[in-house]
Design a protein around this motif. Structure first.
Motif, PDB file in Angstrom:
ATOM      1  N   LEU A 113      73.343  37.431  15.518  1.00  0.00           N
ATOM      2  CA  LEU A 113      72.886  38.567  16.309  1.00  0.00           C
ATOM      3  C   LEU A 113      72.169  39.554  15.400  1.00  0.00           C
ATOM      4  N   VAL A 114      70.995  40.004  15.845  1.00  0.00           N
ATOM      5  CA  VAL A 114      70.161  40.863  15.012  1.00  0.00           C
ATOM      6  C   VAL A 114      69.613  42.011  15.852  1.00  0.00           C
ATOM      7  N   GLY A 115      69.546  43.189  15.238  1.00  0.00           N
ATOM      8  CA  GLY A 115      68.945  44.337  15.894  1.00  0.00           C
ATOM      9  C   GLY A 115      67.790  44.896  15.071  1.00  0.00           C
ATOM     10  N   LYS A 116      66.784  45.427  15.755  1.00  0.00           N
ATOM     11  CA  LYS A 116      65.637  46.040  15.094  1.00  0.00           C
ATOM     12  C   LYS A 116      65.298  47.333  15.819  1.00  0.00           C
ATOM     13  N   LEU A 117      65.312  48.437  15.072  1.00  0.00           N
ATOM     14  CA  LEU A 117      65.034  49.760  15.622  1.00  0.00           C
ATOM     15  C   LEU A 117      63.650  50.205  15.156  1.00  0.00           C
ATOM     16  N   THR A 118      62.795  50.576  16.116  1.00  0.00           N
ATOM     17  CA  THR A 118      61.411  50.935  15.788  1.00  0.00           C
ATOM     18  C   THR A 118      61.081  52.309  16.357  1.00  0.00           C
ATOM     19  N   ALA A 119      60.495  53.141  15.498  1.00  0.00           N
ATOM     20  CA  ALA A 119      59.967  54.425  15.961  1.00  0.00           C
ATOM     21  C   ALA A 119      58.535  54.201  16.428  1.00  0.00           C
ATOM     22  N   ILE A 120      58.317  54.199  17.737  1.00  0.00           N
ATOM     23  CA  ILE A 120      56.985  53.959  18.292  1.00  0.00           C
ATOM     24  C   ILE A 120      56.072  55.141  17.974  1.00  0.00           C
ATOM     25  N   SER A 121      56.599  56.334  18.098  1.00  0.00           N
ATOM     26  CA  SER A 121      55.833  57.538  17.748  1.00  0.00           C
ATOM     27  C   SER A 121      56.803  58.638  17.351  1.00  0.00           C
ATOM     28  N   ARG A 122      56.330  59.530  16.481  1.00  0.00           N
ATOM     29  CA  ARG A 122      57.170  60.655  16.052  1.00  0.00           C
ATOM     30  C   ARG A 122      56.280  61.852  15.756  1.00  0.00           C
ATOM     31  N   THR A 123      56.609  62.983  16.394  1.00  0.00           N
ATOM     32  CA  THR A 123      55.846  64.214  16.201  1.00  0.00           C
ATOM     33  C   THR A 123      56.785  65.331  15.779  1.00  0.00           C
ATOM     34  N   SER A 124      56.489  65.944  14.650  1.00  0.00           N
ATOM     35  CA  SER A 124      57.283  67.067  14.186  1.00  0.00           C
ATOM     36  C   SER A 124      56.723  68.370  14.735  1.00  0.00           C
ATOM     37  N   VAL A 125      57.607  69.236  15.165  1.00  0.00           N
ATOM     38  CA  VAL A 125      57.232  70.579  15.604  1.00  0.00           C
ATOM     39  C   VAL A 125      57.986  71.583  14.751  1.00  0.00           C
ATOM     40  N   SER A 126      57.662  72.860  14.937  1.00  0.00           N
ATOM     41  CA  SER A 126      58.227  73.883  14.053  1.00  0.00           C
ATOM     42  C   SER A 126      59.743  73.967  14.124  1.00  0.00           C
ATOM     43  N   ASN A 127      60.308  73.646  15.270  1.00  0.00           N
ATOM     44  CA  ASN A 127      61.766  73.764  15.428  1.00  0.00           C
ATOM     45  C   ASN A 127      62.405  72.466  15.902  1.00  0.00           C
ATOM     46  N   GLY A 128      61.837  71.315  15.482  1.00  0.00           N
ATOM     47  CA  GLY A 128      62.444  70.051  15.853  1.00  0.00           C
ATOM     48  C   GLY A 128      61.486  68.888  15.784  1.00  0.00           C
ATOM     49  N   TYR A 129      61.660  67.917  16.695  1.00  0.00           N
ATOM     50  CA  TYR A 129      60.780  66.741  16.722  1.00  0.00           C
ATOM     51  C   TYR A 129      60.813  66.109  18.106  1.00  0.00           C
ATOM     52  N   ASP A 130      59.797  65.300  18.385  1.00  0.00           N
ATOM     53  CA  ASP A 130      59.721  64.472  19.586  1.00  0.00           C
ATOM     54  C   ASP A 130      59.458  63.039  19.135  1.00  0.00           C
TER      55      ASP A 130
END
Length: 302
Positions: A216-233
């Protein structure tokens, strides 16, 4: 070791005395054995008490009572005695009787035994319980934050309810559970993992982690990441793949260390279920050679 008492009396009398004292160098632990059936939905369960005597004294014709629980003790200044431990010498009779005792549980041996100095003695205290129903799952834990990870491992877990209806219902002192499975080719028992448990009352769940699943194998991928002044999306995707030749019940865990400041929304059919502010779960079954994808977004603000 030598114990000396000096008693004072106004009159000359002959009397019986009961003397209780705490000895050092004697310890005990619980060892459990589970044998998993071929369908991996039941086990045979048994338990042994292992007594180590390194006190420097032999105890003959001794009555044994064991107290299980978290008992407060004050460190002793008396010297401890240590010696080389001999090989284990398992015996089947006698047997232990269990009862509640204050805030703890007491296990009393129904026969007197000899405990040699510098020795280890094993006594069965849970006769084999056959056909205990278990639930085997594979657990994968990931965390929020928006970062990719590959080759994630699933932990293999076997859980059962310690109840009379499940052929158990015995308070289990803390100890080590070792899991075995029979090889049908030659009928031999093969070791497949072990883990420790804490003191477990009756009618509570017991979980044994046997190791990491090979197929059994898992793969975690960040499709997109945007940093903002007080956090992230971020937009995330977790692929879980079952390369084995049989179905696998999976428990996927998302650790949300940011609490309610992080808004998590599912974007695929399998959506995270909120257990509490810091934990989300998905339970699913993958068929042999199947891959499933879980998508979600995170919007974190502090």
């Amino acid at each position: 070791p030598t114990l000396v008492w000096v008693a004072f009396s106004l009159n000359s009398v002959t009397t019986n005395c009961e003397i209780a004292y705490r000895a050092s160098g004697i310890s005990w632990k619980s060892d459990y054995m589970m044998v998993l059936n071929q369908d991996e939905d039941q086990v045979d369960f048994s338990g042994w008490v292992t007594i180590d005597n390194n006190s420097g004294k032999k105890y003959e014709n001794t009555k044994i009572k064991l107290i299980a629980g978290d008992v407060n003790t004050v460190p002793q200044t008396t010297p401890r005695f240590f010696a080389k431990t001999l090989a284990a010498n398992p015996v089947s009779p006698p047997a232990f009787a269990e009862k509640s005792f204050g805030d703890y549980h007491m296990y009393t041996l129904d026969q007197r035994v000899n405990v040699n100095e510098s020795s280890r003695k094993q006594i069965e205290f849970i006769p084999k319980a056959s056909g205990v129903n278990v639930n085997k799952t594979y657990e994968l834990s990931v965390s929020v934050g928006g970062y990719s990870q590959e080759n994630l491992k699933f932990q293999s877990k076997i859980a059962f309810l310690n109840s009379k209806d499940n052929r158990m219902g015995i308070p289990l002192p803390a100890g080590t559970i070792r899991d075995f499975k029979k090889d049908e080719a030659d009928k031999s028992l093969e070791f497949i993992g072990e883990s420790n448990i804490g003191h477990t009352p009756r009618d509570e769940n017991v979980t044994v982690t046997t190791g990491n699943a090979f197929d059994l194998v898992g793969k975690l991928t960040a499709i997109s990441r945007t940093s903002v002044s007080n956090g992230y999306d971020v937009t995330m995707q977790l692929n879980v793949t079952n390369r084995s030749d049989k179905p696998a019940k999976m428990v996927l865990i998302l650790n949300n260390y940011n609490g309610d400041n992080n808004v998590i929304k599912g974007t695929t059919r399998n959506k995270w279920v909120k257990i509490n502010a810091n934990r989300f779960e998905i339970r699913l079954t993958t068929a042999a050679n199947e891959t499933k994808s879980i998508g979600w977004t995170e919007n974190y603000r502090y």
